[in-house]
Design an enzyme around this catalytic site. Structure first.
Site, PDB file in Angstrom:
ATOM      1  N   HIS A 108     108.441  58.178   1.150  1.00 52.36           N
ATOM      2  CA  HIS A 108     109.360  57.554   0.192  1.00 52.36           C
ATOM      3  C   HIS A 108     110.731  57.222   0.777  1.00 52.36           C
ATOM      4  O   HIS A 108     111.761  57.389   0.124  1.00 52.36           O
ATOM      5  CB  HIS A 108     109.528  58.443  -1.039  1.00 52.36           C
ATOM      6  N   HIS A 182     109.074  54.983  -9.512  1.00 51.63           N
ATOM      7  CA  HIS A 182     108.356  56.262  -9.521  1.00 51.63           C
ATOM      8  C   HIS A 182     108.566  57.011 -10.835  1.00 51.63           C
ATOM      9  O   HIS A 182     108.844  58.217 -10.837  1.00 51.63           O
ATOM     10  CB  HIS A 182     108.831  57.115  -8.348  1.00 51.63           C
ATOM     11  N   GLU A 317     102.382  54.074  -9.714  1.00 49.12           N
ATOM     12  CA  GLU A 317     103.377  53.472  -8.833  1.00 49.12           C
ATOM     13  C   GLU A 317     102.791  52.208  -8.185  1.00 49.12           C
ATOM     14  O   GLU A 317     101.990  52.312  -7.259  1.00 49.12           O
ATOM     15  CB  GLU A 317     103.784  54.461  -7.750  1.00 49.12           C
TER      16      GLU A 317
END
Length: 353
Positions: A108, A182, A317
């Protein structure tokens, strides 16, 4: 009632800079709250079948819990959503080494991803929508990534209870880009999500190893616990005797969406919560969606007066596949100078009788 957006204080960043919280409201009562810290969605309030509002996403009422090692509640993820094996890939003959912040891997965007910076925010209204445009410049070398990346995300709410998320980015050097949102959803507002009915329009998914890195070949969902082509509750097979479920400690996998054409904005997934009647439809231009069932939540985090426990939320996501910079057979995630990264996803909240 009008479409409105209000700006209010949201504490201070670690360097002391004041932060803001923007509250978007449509004419039907839906509320979306976004902070310029990390372009994070902190709350989404939608009605049930009786018109009662509930906050259906996880988050915090103050900024401090977002500063540390939080589970990316509502976060804007970048430069690269999901994992890159060993944080390393080869680009145009050069080895690039990124931060490793998830065991041996990069996750991420690294230690200081896009969810841990202040974004410039500009609210707007039109006749039919209310929204917030946020911009950020990621410098060359940020978390190891090559090139300066100029990023824009727009959150836009309309009266059909649709939240449109638009990403745009440009670069001055070739670099991987895979932005996503997210949010953690619980359409009941609290409790487990094991009774949420999920449909994912995907014939294949991405099998992973024990560190959540793709094994390589895509696999069919048919005959496996990953077959959500027709509605199935989250809990129906989540604890089945399956190696992939053990590797993810539940569902934490990327699904290869069935697309009418590459890049088409098409229906990816549907969620229904039977007691409240709330539903969620995800439309996206992305080739995949990461389906995660809150397996690593353990009740140690509290937000909005609620302890966030295991499998009490799910994530959808929209994104490209994990480790794509190391997988030439996967859809391309390398953005080059002169190109524009542009993708849209739409979260539609519904109610059934």
């Amino acid at each position: 009632m009008e479409l409105t957006i209000e700006q209010g204080p949201f504490g201070h960043a670690p360097d002391g800079e004041p932060l803001s919280l923007y509250t978007l409201r449509n004419r039907t009562g839906m509320v979306v709250k976004v902070t310029n810290w990390g372009a994070i969605i902190t709350a989404i309030e939608v009605p049930d079948r009786d018109g009662r509002l509930a906050d259906v996403t996880f988050g915090f009422e103050t900024p401090e819990p977002y500063f540390g090692d939080s589970p990316y509640f509502g976060a804007l993820i970048g430069r690269y959503g999901n994992r890159i094996a060993a944080g390393r890939f080869t680009l145009d003959g050069r080895t690039v080494q990124l931060d490793t912040n998830n065991g041996p891997n990069h996750l991420h965007g690294g230690v200081t991803g896009f969810d841990k910076v202040i974004w410039h925010a500009a609210p707007f209204t039109t006749d039919l929508t209310v929204g917030l445009t946020l911009t950020h410049t990621s410098p060359d070398g940020d978390q190891g990534y090559p090139g300066q990346l100029d990023v824009t995300v727009t959150y836009e709410l309309n009266d059909d209870n649709e939240l449109l998320v638009i990403f745009r980015a440009t670069t001055d050097q070739a670099t991987p880009v895979n932005l996503t949102q997210h949010a953690y959803f619980n359409l009941a507002g609290s409790g487990t999500v094991l009774d949420h009915e999920v449909t994912i329009h995907a014939d294949r998914y991405v099998p992973i190893d024990a560190t959540s890195i793709p094994l390589g070949p895509l696999a069919p969902v048919a005959g496996t616990p990953f077959d959500f082509r027709t509605p199935r509750t989250v809990g129906a097979l989540i604890d089945a005797d399956d190696e992939q479920l053990r590797n993810g400690q539940g569902y934490d996998h990327n699904f290869v969406l069935n697309k009418p054409a590459p890049g088409a904005l098409s229906l990816a997934a549907t969620v229904r919560e039977p007691v409240s009647g709330r539903g969620l439809e995800l439309y996206t231009q992305e080739p995949g969606v990461q389906f995660y069932t809150g397996n690593f939540l353990d009740g140690t985090l509290t937000g909005k007066g609620v302890q966030y426990g295991r499998r009490e939320a799910l994530c959808l996501e929209p994104q490209h596949f994990p480790d794509s910079p190391n997988r030439p057979e996967y859809p391309n995630t390398i953005l080059r100078p002169g190109e524009v990264y542009s993708t849209r996803s739409l979260f539609r909240f519904t109610v059934t009788a």
